[in-house]
Design a protein around this motif. Structure first.
Motif, mmCIF file in Angstrom:
data_model
loop_
_atom_site.group_PDB
_atom_site.id
_atom_site.type_symbol
_atom_site.label_atom_id
_atom_site.label_comp_id
_atom_site.label_asym_id
_atom_site.label_seq_id
_atom_site.Cartn_x
_atom_site.Cartn_y
_atom_site.Cartn_z
ATOM 1 N N ARG A 1 3.259 7.665 -8.012
ATOM 2 C CA ARG A 1 2.497 6.278 -7.975
ATOM 3 C C ARG A 1 2.329 5.909 -6.412
ATOM 4 N NH1 ARG A 1 6.885 2.538 -10.943
ATOM 5 N NH2 ARG A 1 4.818 1.068 -11.005
ATOM 6 N N TYR A 2 2.968 6.178 -5.356
ATOM 7 C CA TYR A 2 2.822 5.595 -3.958
ATOM 8 C C TYR A 2 1.505 6.491 -3.322
ATOM 9 C CZ TYR A 2 6.062 1.834 -3.503
ATOM 10 O OH TYR A 2 6.727 0.775 -3.575
ATOM 11 N N ALA A 3 1.602 7.882 -3.759
ATOM 12 C CA ALA A 3 0.521 8.788 -3.435
ATOM 13 C C ALA A 3 -0.806 8.195 -4.089
ATOM 14 C CB ALA A 3 0.735 10.318 -3.644
ATOM 15 N N ALA A 4 -0.556 8.222 -5.203
ATOM 16 C CA ALA A 4 -2.091 7.502 -5.852
ATOM 17 C C ALA A 4 -2.538 6.098 -5.335
ATOM 18 C CB ALA A 4 -1.929 7.268 -7.352
ATOM 19 N N ALA A 5 -1.533 5.230 -5.048
ATOM 20 C CA ALA A 5 -2.063 4.023 -4.461
ATOM 21 C C ALA A 5 -2.429 4.396 -3.090
ATOM 22 C CB ALA A 5 -0.914 3.075 -4.583
ATOM 23 N N ALA A 6 -1.863 5.181 -2.346
ATOM 24 C CA ALA A 6 -2.496 5.333 -0.917
ATOM 25 C C ALA A 6 -3.813 6.063 -0.762
ATOM 26 C CB ALA A 6 -1.480 6.227 -0.295
ATOM 27 N N SER A 7 -3.918 6.829 -1.895
ATOM 28 C CA SER A 7 -5.374 7.355 -1.743
ATOM 29 C C SER A 7 -6.408 6.691 -2.466
ATOM 30 C CB SER A 7 -5.392 8.653 -2.539
ATOM 31 O OG SER A 7 -4.956 8.491 -4.006
ATOM 32 N N ALA A 8 -6.157 5.432 -3.110
ATOM 33 C CA ALA A 8 -7.054 4.608 -3.648
ATOM 34 C C ALA A 8 -8.020 3.888 -2.482
ATOM 35 C CB ALA A 8 -6.555 3.452 -4.499
ATOM 36 N N ASP A 9 -9.284 3.544 -2.825
ATOM 37 C CA ASP A 9 -10.028 2.888 -1.569
ATOM 38 C C ASP A 9 -9.589 1.529 -1.426
ATOM 39 O OD1 ASP A 9 -13.500 1.889 -1.746
ATOM 40 O OD2 ASP A 9 -12.136 2.511 -0.025
ATOM 41 N N PRO A 10 -9.099 1.370 -0.028
ATOM 42 C CA PRO A 10 -8.522 0.218 0.257
ATOM 43 C C PRO A 10 -9.655 -1.036 0.420
ATOM 44 C CG PRO A 10 -8.570 1.687 2.113
ATOM 45 C CD PRO A 10 -9.044 2.204 1.024
ATOM 46 N N ASP A 11 -10.950 -0.786 0.534
ATOM 47 C CA ASP A 11 -11.862 -1.482 0.690
ATOM 48 C C ASP A 11 -12.231 -2.195 -0.987
ATOM 49 O OD1 ASP A 11 -11.944 -1.371 3.388
ATOM 50 O OD2 ASP A 11 -13.184 0.141 3.389
ATOM 51 N N ALA A 12 -12.086 -1.626 -1.892
ATOM 52 C CA ALA A 12 -12.470 -1.948 -3.160
ATOM 53 C C ALA A 12 -12.127 -3.645 -3.646
ATOM 54 C CB ALA A 12 -12.122 -1.157 -4.037
#
Length: 83
Positions: free
Chosen positions: A64-75
């Motif tokens: 869950r944390y790896a998926a959240a970290a790889s999500a685009d933070p600028d979205a």
């Protein structure tokens, strides 16, 4: 003064590796206690099963944390900036 909401907390980079190490630790403890559980009383099987569930839980937390970290933070910030 701004709150610095554009900065990520320092703990974001540590959750994934620590959760991976916890999963490895729980899996190791489950493996070490499995022999006693298989050769002894059925009540002795509770400990390795609990360790196995803990390992699976830690792996799920890590994913869950790896998926959240790889999500685009600028979205999320693009909608706020245009409003």
């Amino acid at each position: 003064m701004s709150e610095g909401s554009d900065r990520t907390p320092a703990t974001d980079g540590y959750v994934t590796p620590i959760a991976g190490l916890m999963a490895l630790l729980f899996a190791l403890m489950a493996g070490l206690t499995a022999q006693r559980a298989l050769s002894g009383d059925p009540a002795d099987a509770v400990l390795p099963v609990a360790f196995a569930i803990g390992a699976l839980g830690a792996l799920r937390l890590r994913q869950r944390y790896a998926a959240a970290a790889s999500a685009d933070p600028d979205a999320d910030t693009t909608d706020d900036e245009t409003a």
